[in-house]
Design a protein around this motif. Structure first.
Motif, short mmCIF file in Angstrom:
data_model
loop_
_atom_site.label_atom_id
_atom_site.label_comp_id
_atom_site.label_asym_id
_atom_site.label_seq_id
_atom_site.Cartn_x
_atom_site.Cartn_y
_atom_site.Cartn_z
N HIS A 1 24.23 43.30 12.81
CA HIS A 1 24.27 44.12 11.73
C HIS A 1 24.08 43.61 10.23
N TYR A 2 24.77 42.35 10.17
CA TYR A 2 24.63 41.45 8.92
C TYR A 2 23.19 41.34 8.46
N TYR A 3 22.35 41.57 9.30
CA TYR A 3 20.76 41.22 8.83
C TYR A 3 20.21 42.48 9.09
N ASP A 4 20.69 43.79 8.52
CA ASP A 4 19.99 44.92 8.41
C ASP A 4 19.19 44.99 7.33
N HIS A 5 18.39 46.18 7.03
CA HIS A 5 17.79 46.36 5.70
C HIS A 5 18.20 45.93 4.28
N GLY A 6 19.68 45.97 4.30
CA GLY A 6 20.06 45.64 3.10
C GLY A 6 20.47 44.12 2.66
N TYR A 7 20.09 43.27 3.68
CA TYR A 7 20.47 41.93 3.98
C TYR A 7 19.55 41.08 2.77
N ALA A 8 18.25 41.41 2.87
CA ALA A 8 17.33 40.74 1.77
C ALA A 8 17.92 41.22 0.39
N ALA A 9 18.25 42.44 0.15
CA ALA A 9 18.58 42.68 -1.24
C ALA A 9 19.91 42.04 -1.49
N LEU A 10 20.99 41.83 -0.57
CA LEU A 10 22.08 41.09 -1.17
C LEU A 10 21.80 39.66 -1.25
N TYR A 11 20.94 39.22 -0.33
CA TYR A 11 20.54 37.92 -0.55
C TYR A 11 19.90 37.31 -2.02
N LEU A 12 19.15 38.26 -2.27
CA LEU A 12 18.43 38.02 -3.53
C LEU A 12 19.13 38.33 -4.74
#
Length: 77
Positions: free
Chosen positions: A11-22
Motif C-alpha cells: 500500500h505504500y505505492y498506492d495512488h498517493g505515492y507519486a504526489a508524495l514523491y514529487l
C-alpha cells in the motif's frame, strides 16, 4: 514502518505515492542542488541534448528538483 505480508499489495505505492514523491524528493535541497549541478556541467561541456535513462519522474514534471527542468533552464534538451 509496517512490514508487508508476502503476496499482499504494498500500500505504500498506492495512488498517493507519486504526489508524495514529487513533493518530498523533488523539493529536497539535495535533489535540487544535484540537478542544478548536472545541468551546469552539461551546459559548460556544450551539450545540446542529454538522454536520461535513470529518470524517476515523467518529463512533464516542472519542479526545481527535476533534472529535465534544470537542463531546460540551461538550454539543454
Amino acid at each position: 514502518m509496517q512490514e508487508i505480508e508476502p503476496g499482499k499489495h504494498n500500500h505504500y505505492y498506492d495512488h498517493g505515492y507519486a504526489a508524495l514523491y514529487l513533493e518530498g524528493t523533488l523539493n529536497a535541497p539535495y535533489t535540487v542542488n544535484k540537478s542544478r549541478l548536472l545541468a551546469n556541467m552539461a551546459n559548460r561541456l556544450g551539450a545540446s541534448s542529454v538522454l536520461d535513462f535513470g529518470s524517476n519522474e515523467h518529463g512533464s514534471v516542472n519542479k526545481e528538483g527535476s533534472l529535465r527542468f534544470q537542463m531546460e533552464k540551461k538550454g539543454v534538451n
